[in-house]
Scaffold this active site. Structure first.
Site, PDB file in Angstrom:
ATOM      1  CG  HIS A  79      -3.644   6.758 -14.589  1.00  0.00           C
ATOM      2  ND1 HIS A  79      -3.550   6.502 -13.401  1.00  0.00           N
ATOM      3  CD2 HIS A  79      -3.477   8.076 -14.933  1.00  0.00           C
ATOM      4  CE1 HIS A  79      -3.479   7.934 -12.723  1.00  0.00           C
ATOM      5  NE2 HIS A  79      -3.731   8.827 -13.620  1.00  0.00           N
ATOM      6  CD  GLU A 130      -6.843  10.986 -14.791  1.00  0.00           C
ATOM      7  OE1 GLU A 130      -5.565  10.663 -14.410  1.00  0.00           O
ATOM      8  OE2 GLU A 130      -7.165  12.068 -14.118  1.00  0.00           O
TER       9      GLU A 130
HETATM   10  C1  LIG Z   1      -6.653  11.693  -8.769  1.00  0.00           C
HETATM   11  C2  LIG Z   1      -5.808  11.549 -10.069  1.00  0.00           C
HETATM   12  C3  LIG Z   1      -5.675  12.452 -11.037  1.00  0.00           C
HETATM   13  O1  LIG Z   1      -4.688  12.426 -11.863  1.00  0.00           O
HETATM   14  O2  LIG Z   1      -6.702  13.234 -11.414  1.00  0.00           O
HETATM   15  C4  LIG Z   1      -5.801   9.974 -10.519  1.00  0.00           C
HETATM   16  O3  LIG Z   1      -5.143   9.796 -11.568  1.00  0.00           O
HETATM   17  S1  LIG Z   1      -6.420   9.002  -9.197  1.00  0.00           S
HETATM   18  C5  LIG Z   1      -5.858   7.190  -9.995  1.00  0.00           C
HETATM   19  C6  LIG Z   1      -6.597   6.082  -9.543  1.00  0.00           C
HETATM   20  N1  LIG Z   1      -7.789   5.968  -9.646  1.00  0.00           N
HETATM   21  C7  LIG Z   1      -8.074   4.955 -10.682  1.00  0.00           C
HETATM   22  O4  LIG Z   1      -7.276   4.019 -10.986  1.00  0.00           O
HETATM   23  C8  LIG Z   1      -9.509   4.627 -11.141  1.00  0.00           C
HETATM   24  C9  LIG Z   1      -9.818   3.732 -12.240  1.00  0.00           C
HETATM   25  N2  LIG Z   1      -9.108   2.413 -12.011  1.00  0.00           N
HETATM   26  C10 LIG Z   1     -10.219   1.446 -11.905  1.00  0.00           C
HETATM   27  O5  LIG Z   1     -11.194   1.458 -11.709  1.00  0.00           O
HETATM   28  C11 LIG Z   1      -9.558  -0.018 -11.348  1.00  0.00           C
HETATM   29  O6  LIG Z   1      -8.086   0.395 -10.714  1.00  0.00           O
HETATM   30  C12 LIG Z   1      -9.231  -0.778 -12.549  1.00  0.00           C
HETATM   31  C13 LIG Z   1     -10.725  -1.128 -13.069  1.00  0.00           C
HETATM   32  C14 LIG Z   1      -8.557  -0.246 -13.908  1.00  0.00           C
HETATM   33  C15 LIG Z   1      -8.547  -2.160 -12.053  1.00  0.00           C
HETATM   34  O7  LIG Z   1      -9.264  -2.605 -10.959  1.00  0.00           O
HETATM   35  P1  LIG Z   1      -8.837  -4.013 -10.231  1.00  0.00           P
HETATM   36  O8  LIG Z   1      -7.557  -3.743  -9.885  1.00  0.00           O
HETATM   37  O9  LIG Z   1      -9.829  -4.261  -9.238  1.00  0.00           O
HETATM   38  O10 LIG Z   1      -9.013  -4.937 -11.355  1.00  0.00           O
HETATM   39  P2  LIG Z   1      -8.275  -6.459 -11.397  1.00  0.00           P
HETATM   40  O11 LIG Z   1      -7.349  -6.619 -10.388  1.00  0.00           O
HETATM   41  O12 LIG Z   1      -9.528  -7.248 -11.704  1.00  0.00           O
HETATM   42  O13 LIG Z   1      -7.619  -6.466 -12.722  1.00  0.00           O
HETATM   43  C16 LIG Z   1      -8.220  -6.604 -13.889  1.00  0.00           C
HETATM   44  C17 LIG Z   1      -7.117  -6.602 -14.893  1.00  0.00           C
HETATM   45  O14 LIG Z   1      -6.780  -5.327 -15.183  1.00  0.00           O
HETATM   46  C18 LIG Z   1      -5.334  -5.217 -15.208  1.00  0.00           C
HETATM   47  N3  LIG Z   1      -5.201  -3.946 -14.699  1.00  0.00           N
HETATM   48  C19 LIG Z   1      -5.456  -3.447 -13.398  1.00  0.00           C
HETATM   49  N4  LIG Z   1      -5.016  -2.174 -13.253  1.00  0.00           N
HETATM   50  C20 LIG Z   1      -4.122  -1.781 -14.556  1.00  0.00           C
HETATM   51  C21 LIG Z   1      -3.603  -0.867 -14.731  1.00  0.00           C
HETATM   52  N5  LIG Z   1      -3.488   0.460 -13.845  1.00  0.00           N
HETATM   53  N6  LIG Z   1      -3.017  -0.968 -15.884  1.00  0.00           N
HETATM   54  C22 LIG Z   1      -3.016  -1.907 -16.855  1.00  0.00           C
HETATM   55  N7  LIG Z   1      -3.861  -2.917 -16.453  1.00  0.00           N
HETATM   56  C23 LIG Z   1      -4.320  -3.037 -15.131  1.00  0.00           C
HETATM   57  C24 LIG Z   1      -5.097  -6.393 -14.277  1.00  0.00           C
HETATM   58  O15 LIG Z   1      -3.598  -6.708 -14.364  1.00  0.00           O
HETATM   59  C25 LIG Z   1      -5.922  -7.240 -14.621  1.00  0.00           C
HETATM   60  O16 LIG Z   1      -5.416  -8.107 -15.740  1.00  0.00           O
HETATM   61  P3  LIG Z   1      -5.327  -9.748 -16.094  1.00  0.00           P
HETATM   62  O17 LIG Z   1      -6.940  -9.942 -15.788  1.00  0.00           O
HETATM   63  O18 LIG Z   1      -4.888  -9.936 -17.257  1.00  0.00           O
HETATM   64  O19 LIG Z   1      -4.717  -9.944 -14.898  1.00  0.00           O
HETATM   65 CO   LIG Z   2      -4.189  10.591 -13.195  1.00  0.00          CO
END
Ligand SMILES: C[C@H](C(=O)O)C(=O)SCCNC(=O)CCNC(=O)[C@H](O)C(C)(C)COP(=O)(O)OP(=O)(O)OC[C@H]1O[C@@H](n2cnc3c(N)ncnc32)[C@H](O)[C@@H]1OP(=O)(O)O
Ligand SMILES: [Co+2]
Length: 134
Positions: A79, A130
């Site tokens: 991200h 983010e």
């Molecule tokens: C603490 C710290 C900070 O800085 O403060 C952080 O950042 S913590 C960082 C960690 N926290 C987070 O990431 C929180 C937000 N993230 C989320 O809620 C989730 O990871 C999400 C919704 C982005 C993806 O969830 P998931 O992996 O269960 O989703 P799926 O597997 O169903 O994937 C749905 C579609 O999104 C795509 N996809 C999933 N993750 C990513 C990503 N990081 N970048 C780009 N595309 C992505 C998949 O390839 C898929 O595409 P296709 O359908 O085309 O195959």
């Molecule tokens: Co971050």
């Protein structure tokens, strides 16, 4: 609305190996590991003169980074984080456009002690975004 680039985050399988790569091979200053159980990651900060890179390792069974690593076993850019002056105003403005704010939609405290929200990658040119309160 968005301001400075706060960080680019790279998901990695092995935080110790990635730390060594950035510290020893690339010659960067890398912070000590910081577990963030609420976010399901352990993070280190690579401090660069103009911004940060965060290396994220999955933490716990429900880590949002776990699935990403399964799909990208070598790791990869996970991200990008932009600063905003008012995170609630930014969130409400984005919601009004139909953008999906992930989770409950309520800001949570991120790795820098400031409120953050995440926006769905499918709404932002395939990149998980983010936003962090400046
Ligand atoms: C603490 C710290 C900070 O800085 O403060 C952080 O950042 S913590 C960082 C960690 N926290 C987070 O990431 C929180 C937000 N993230 C989320 O809620 C989730 O990871 C999400 C919704 C982005 C993806 O969830 P998931 O992996 O269960 O989703 P799926 O597997 O169903 O994937 C749905 C579609 O999104 C795509 N996809 C999933 N993750 C990513 C990503 N990081 N970048 C780009 N595309 C992505 C998949 O390839 C898929 O595409 P296709 O359908 O085309 O195959
Ligand atoms: Co971050």
């Amino acid at each position: 609305m968005i301001g400075r680039l706060n960080h680019v985050a790279i998901a990695v399988k092995d935080l110790a190996a990635a730390t060594a790569l950035y510290r020893d091979t690339l010659g960067a200053h890398v912070s000590q590991p910081l577990p963030q159980p609420e976010h399901g990651v352990t993070v280190v900060f690579v401090e660069l003169p103009n911004t940060k890179v965060e290396l994220l390792e999955p933490l716990g069974a429900d880590s949002p980074v776990g699935k990403f690593i399964e799909r990208n076993p070598d790791g990869g850019i996970h991200h990008i984080c932009y600063e905003v002056d008012d995170i609630i105003a930014a969130r409400d403005r984005l919601k009004a456009t139909g953008a999906r704010v992930l989770g409950t939609g309520e800001p949570r405290i991120g790795a820098h002690g400031k409120p953050v929200i995440f926006l769905h990658p499918k709404d932002f040119t395939g990149t998980l975004v983010e936003l962090e309160q400046a």
